[in-house]
Design an enzyme around this catalytic site. Structure first.
Site, PDB file in Angstrom:
ATOM      1  N   HIS A  22       0.879  -1.173   0.000  1.00 45.69           N
ATOM      2  CA  HIS A  22       0.000   0.000   0.000  1.00 45.69           C
ATOM      3  C   HIS A  22       0.912   1.217   0.000  1.00 45.69           C
ATOM      4  O   HIS A  22       1.589   1.489   0.996  1.00 45.69           O
ATOM      5  CB  HIS A  22      -0.902  -0.054   1.242  1.00 45.69           C
ATOM      6  CG  HIS A  22      -2.125   0.796   1.143  1.00 45.69           C
ATOM      7  ND1 HIS A  22      -3.082   0.615   0.184  1.00 45.69           N
ATOM      8  CD2 HIS A  22      -2.550   1.851   1.890  1.00 45.69           C
ATOM      9  CE1 HIS A  22      -4.046   1.512   0.349  1.00 45.69           C
ATOM     10  NE2 HIS A  22      -3.735   2.279   1.376  1.00 45.69           N
ATOM     11  N   LYS A 167     -10.156   6.167  -3.995  1.00 45.38           N
ATOM     12  CA  LYS A 167      -9.229   7.220  -3.570  1.00 45.38           C
ATOM     13  C   LYS A 167      -7.848   6.837  -4.083  1.00 45.38           C
ATOM     14  O   LYS A 167      -7.406   5.701  -3.885  1.00 45.38           O
ATOM     15  CB  LYS A 167      -9.301   7.303  -2.044  1.00 45.38           C
ATOM     16  CG  LYS A 167      -8.141   7.973  -1.343  1.00 45.38           C
ATOM     17  CD  LYS A 167      -8.599   8.450   0.034  1.00 45.38           C
ATOM     18  CE  LYS A 167      -7.536   8.418   1.098  1.00 45.38           C
ATOM     19  NZ  LYS A 167      -7.965   9.061   2.348  1.00 45.38           N
ATOM     20  N   LYS A 169      -3.799   7.450  -4.053  1.00 42.03           N
ATOM     21  CA  LYS A 169      -2.728   8.005  -3.238  1.00 42.03           C
ATOM     22  C   LYS A 169      -1.661   8.571  -4.161  1.00 42.03           C
ATOM     23  O   LYS A 169      -1.133   7.830  -5.016  1.00 42.03           O
ATOM     24  CB  LYS A 169      -2.131   6.889  -2.363  1.00 42.03           C
ATOM     25  CG  LYS A 169      -3.046   6.497  -1.220  1.00 42.03           C
ATOM     26  CD  LYS A 169      -3.121   7.629  -0.227  1.00 42.03           C
ATOM     27  CE  LYS A 169      -3.775   7.220   1.060  1.00 42.03           C
ATOM     28  NZ  LYS A 169      -3.826   8.332   2.007  1.00 42.03           N
ATOM     29  N   ASP A 198      -5.634  11.702  -2.619  1.00 39.26           N
ATOM     30  CA  ASP A 198      -5.058  12.082  -1.316  1.00 39.26           C
ATOM     31  C   ASP A 198      -3.561  12.315  -1.489  1.00 39.26           C
ATOM     32  O   ASP A 198      -2.819  11.396  -1.843  1.00 39.26           O
ATOM     33  CB  ASP A 198      -5.306  10.977  -0.281  1.00 39.26           C
ATOM     34  CG  ASP A 198      -4.933  11.412   1.134  1.00 39.26           C
ATOM     35  OD1 ASP A 198      -4.437  12.549   1.309  1.00 39.26           O
ATOM     36  OD2 ASP A 198      -5.140  10.608   2.065  1.00 39.26           O
ATOM     37  N   GLU A 224      -7.707  15.687  -1.300  1.00 37.79           N
ATOM     38  CA  GLU A 224      -7.467  15.585   0.148  1.00 37.79           C
ATOM     39  C   GLU A 224      -6.053  16.048   0.504  1.00 37.79           C
ATOM     40  O   GLU A 224      -5.080  15.605  -0.092  1.00 37.79           O
ATOM     41  CB  GLU A 224      -7.672  14.120   0.566  1.00 37.79           C
ATOM     42  CG  GLU A 224      -7.468  13.858   2.040  1.00 37.79           C
ATOM     43  CD  GLU A 224      -7.840  12.421   2.422  1.00 37.79           C
ATOM     44  OE1 GLU A 224      -8.546  11.738   1.648  1.00 37.79           O
ATOM     45  OE2 GLU A 224      -7.414  11.970   3.502  1.00 37.79           O
ATOM     46  N   ASP A 249      -7.352  16.617   6.075  1.00 37.50           N
ATOM     47  CA  ASP A 249      -7.174  15.378   6.841  1.00 37.50           C
ATOM     48  C   ASP A 249      -6.142  15.619   7.955  1.00 37.50           C
ATOM     49  O   ASP A 249      -6.515  15.849   9.102  1.00 37.50           O
ATOM     50  CB  ASP A 249      -6.775  14.216   5.922  1.00 37.50           C
ATOM     51  CG  ASP A 249      -6.580  12.911   6.693  1.00 37.50           C
ATOM     52  OD1 ASP A 249      -6.920  12.871   7.891  1.00 37.50           O
ATOM     53  OD2 ASP A 249      -6.091  11.919   6.118  1.00 37.50           O
ATOM     54  N   LYS A 273     -11.658  11.298  12.022  1.00 36.87           N
ATOM     55  CA  LYS A 273     -11.133   9.982  12.411  1.00 36.87           C
ATOM     56  C   LYS A 273     -11.178   9.916  13.926  1.00 36.87           C
ATOM     57  O   LYS A 273     -10.757  10.877  14.594  1.00 36.87           O
ATOM     58  CB  LYS A 273      -9.689   9.786  11.929  1.00 36.87           C
ATOM     59  CG  LYS A 273      -9.533   9.873  10.412  1.00 36.87           C
ATOM     60  CD  LYS A 273      -8.116   9.583   9.934  1.00 36.87           C
ATOM     61  CE  LYS A 273      -8.026   9.777   8.420  1.00 36.87           C
ATOM     62  NZ  LYS A 273      -6.676   9.581   7.866  1.00 36.87           N
ATOM     63  N   GLU A 327     -14.307   5.769   4.407  1.00 36.16           N
ATOM     64  CA  GLU A 327     -13.241   4.944   3.820  1.00 36.16           C
ATOM     65  C   GLU A 327     -12.887   3.817   4.797  1.00 36.16           C
ATOM     66  O   GLU A 327     -11.715   3.475   4.942  1.00 36.16           O
ATOM     67  CB  GLU A 327     -12.019   5.817   3.497  1.00 36.16           C
ATOM     68  CG  GLU A 327     -11.495   6.594   4.701  1.00 36.16           C
ATOM     69  CD  GLU A 327     -10.302   7.491   4.421  1.00 36.16           C
ATOM     70  OE1 GLU A 327      -9.998   7.762   3.244  1.00 36.16           O
ATOM     71  OE2 GLU A 327      -9.658   7.925   5.395  1.00 36.16           O
TER      72      GLU A 327
HETATM   73  C1  MUC Z   1      -5.093   8.939   4.900  1.00 40.53           C
HETATM   74  O1  MUC Z   1      -4.227   9.775   4.877  1.00 40.53           O
HETATM   75  O2  MUC Z   1      -6.209   9.279   4.582  1.00 40.53           O
HETATM   76  C2  MUC Z   1      -6.815   6.423   4.425  1.00 40.53           C
HETATM   77  C3  MUC Z   1      -6.963   5.597   3.371  1.00 40.53           C
HETATM   78  C4  MUC Z   1      -5.701   5.163   2.982  1.00 40.53           C
HETATM   79  O3  MUC Z   1      -5.412   4.423   2.053  1.00 40.53           O
HETATM   80  O4  MUC Z   1      -4.778   5.740   3.777  1.00 40.53           O
HETATM   81  C5  MUC Z   1      -5.431   6.412   4.808  1.00 40.53           C
HETATM   82  C6  MUC Z   1      -4.752   7.567   5.364  1.00 40.53           C
HETATM   83 MG    MG Z   2      -5.638  11.323   4.149  1.00 42.87          MG
END
Ligand code: MUC
Ligand code: MG
Length: 374
Positions: A22, A167, A169, A198, A224, A249, A273, A327
């Site tokens: 991941h 989402k 990254k 994000d 994000e 976030d 969160k 999520e």
């Molecule tokens: C984050 O920064 O949002 C949430 C989903 C994911 O893949 O990582 C997290 C952390």
């Molecule tokens: Mg995030």
């Protein structure tokens, strides 16, 4: 009648492998470490809670090992002998013995709520005043690091009706490469899926402005935490400049942050969160400030396993408005589980358990197998 008291608290480090690497801006995860809390009370009832971080210390100021240390050394002794049914008083006590350490406090609060729910025979969301929804929309994060593999993963999850929002990254590679990666995925999925991005604070404001313009044109639905958490003025400029909503976030932990963001107009959406806020009650207070200021809300994750994800779900279930869904896919990223009844996902949503407390039962064999100190 004597009150039921807190007898002992155990914090256990549990290492679970992920189903694939991941990749986030600040870390590549091959496994997740859960800090599982077992809180035992004088009436024989045990409550469970969980805290996780992302990539050790790379997301925030707490690590799994640090959380265990804080609980073992400071927080568990402070709770010993207190009334197990008075969760507000117990959390107030933790505030007086420890500043910050919100992830550790969140795990303990979940365990207290689980125990009290079991004691009264009601779910945690019932204990909190009642759920306004029986299930929660859940997105999936595409973060394999490979565009073609991400598209394949999304297609298979759309076909099985498990997720229809993805989402992405970004922030590890050059900005132009990230924009090309996201655009290719959005183009492949088209109107069949929502796509969010994000950045985990990885861009500076100038890079973010250029990238967001192109991501907006590509049809991305939400951006994000594009820039560092401390640059709220920069986030406000980005939020004013673009139509695509900007979500905070890392910039939002508790109600005070929500107030600061609201004052500056530094985000359109807040990622809530329970860990960042220091528990479900503080998350709900944070949400109330954002909601009152007209911001939209989103149910975030620290990639918790089943215990932390279900604790979060009970809290998010109580929010009157949660327009960006959640999520809470953490359990699905892990190869195995330490609960006997893992959360159920179907039709793009996660079911919220209705049994007493969190509605979960530990699988003692799995816990014994995956605990670090076995
Ligand atoms: C984050 O920064 O949002 C949430 C989903 C994911 O893949 O990582 C997290 C952390
Ligand atoms: Mg995030």
């Amino acid at each position: 009648m004597n009150p039921v008291t807190i007898n002992s608290v155990e914090a256990i480090l549990v290492d679970l492998p992920t189903i694939r690497a991941h990749q986030l801006a600040m870390a590549v995860m091959q496994r997740q470490t859960l800090v599982i809390v077992r809180l035992r009370c004088s009436d024989g009832i045990e409550g469970i809670g969980e805290a996780t971080t992302i990539g050790g210390l790379s997301y925030g100021e707490e690590s799994p090992e640090g959380i265990k240390l804080a609980i073992d050394t400071y927080l568990a002794p402070a709770l010993a002998g207190l009334d197990a049914a008075n969760i507000h008083a117990a959390m107030r006590r933790l505030e007086t013995v420890a500043r910050g350490n919100r992830f550790a406090k969140s795990a303990l609060e979940s365990a207290l709520l689980d125990a009290q729910g079991k004691r009264l025979g009601v779910s945690v969301s019932t204990l909190l005043g009642g759920a306004v929804r029986a299930s929660l929309p859940v997105l999936w994060t595409l973060a394999s690091g490979d565009t073609a593999r991400d598209i394949e993963e999304a297609e298979s999850l759309l076909a099985s009706r498990r997720h229809n929002t993805f989402k992405l990254k970004v922030g590890r590679r050059a900005v132009a490469d990230d924009v090309a990666h996201v655009s290719r995925i959005k183009q492949a999925l088209g109107e069949r899926a929502r796509v969010t991005v994000d950045v985990n604070q990885a861009w500076n404001e100038a890079d973010a402005a250029g990238a967001i313009a192109r991501l907006e044109a590509a049809g991305v639905d939400l951006i994000e935490q594009p820039i560092p958490r401390a640059n709220l003025a920069g986030m406000a400029r980005l939020a004013a400049r673009f139509v695509v909503p900007i979500m905070a976030d890392e910039a939002i932990n508790g109600p005070e942050d929500a107030l600061a963001i609201a004052r500056l107009g530094a985000a359109d959406v807040l990622a809530l969160k329970i860990a960042k806020s220091g528990g479900i009650h503080e998350m709900l207070r944070t949400a109330a400030v954002g909601d009152a200021a007209g911001m939209s809300l989103y149910g975030g994750t620290m990639l918790e396993g089943s215990v932390g994800s279900i604790a979060s779900a009970h809290g998010f279930a109580c929010l009157p408005r949660l327009s960006w869904g959640t999520e809470l896919f953490g359990p699905l990223l892990l190869k195995d589980d330490i609960v006997a009844n893992p959360p159920r996902y179907a039709d793009f949503e996660m079911e919220i358990p209705t049994g007493p407390g969190l509605g979960l039962e530990l699988d003692e064999d799995k816990l014994a197998f995956y605990r670090r100190d076995r």
